[in-house]
Design a protein around this motif. Structure first.
Motif, PDB file in Angstrom:
ATOM      1  N   GLU A  60      -6.017   3.287  -2.758  1.00  0.00           N
ATOM      2  CA  GLU A  60      -5.282   4.067  -1.617  1.00  0.00           C
ATOM      3  C   GLU A  60      -3.880   3.447  -1.446  1.00  0.00           C
ATOM      4  OE1 GLU A  60      -7.154   2.232   2.260  1.00  0.00           O
ATOM      5  OE2 GLU A  60      -8.662   3.379   1.247  1.00  0.00           O
ATOM      6  N   LYS A  61      -2.962   4.218  -0.800  1.00  0.00           N
ATOM      7  CA  LYS A  61      -1.779   3.605  -0.494  1.00  0.00           C
ATOM      8  C   LYS A  61      -1.740   2.748   0.409  1.00  0.00           C
ATOM      9  CE  LYS A  61       2.918   5.269   0.047  1.00  0.00           C
ATOM     10  NZ  LYS A  61       3.912   6.262   0.265  1.00  0.00           N
ATOM     11  N   ASP A  63      -0.656   0.867   3.806  1.00  0.00           N
ATOM     12  CA  ASP A  63       0.580   1.182   4.886  1.00  0.00           C
ATOM     13  C   ASP A  63       0.615   0.028   5.728  1.00  0.00           C
ATOM     14  OD1 ASP A  63       2.154   2.426   6.811  1.00  0.00           O
ATOM     15  OD2 ASP A  63       0.713   3.873   7.745  1.00  0.00           O
TER      16      ASP A  63
END
Length: 81
Positions: A60-61, A63
């Motif tokens: 997942e990215k 953040d």
């Protein structure tokens, strides 16, 4: 006489950092250091590249601002675009 001695002492103390910045303290054994320094970066670079290969890919990215956002902020910002 005292003022002259103090002025010479102050000038000598001011000249020492300037000499250090200009590389004035060179020694005669620099040739030995450069030979070892040329071999070491190759080994370090190889180890670095191998370590990069061992890092798993993230699913997942990431953040970094996620803790500052409200939970509904992601949903509302996607709808506006």
């Amino acid at each position: 006489m005292r003022a002259l001695v103090m002025a010479v002492a102050v000038l000598a103390l001011l000249a020492v950092p300037a000499q250090a910045q200009m590389g004035g303290g060179k020694r005669g054994h620099q040739g030995d250091d450069t030979k070892a320094a040329n071999k070491k970066p190759k080994v370090d670079d190889k180890a670095y590249q191998e370590a990069l290969k061992r890092i798993p890919d993230s699913k997942e990215k990431y953040d970094p601002w996620a803790v500052t956002k409200a939970p509904d902020a992601d949903k509302s910002s996607k709808n506006r675009r």
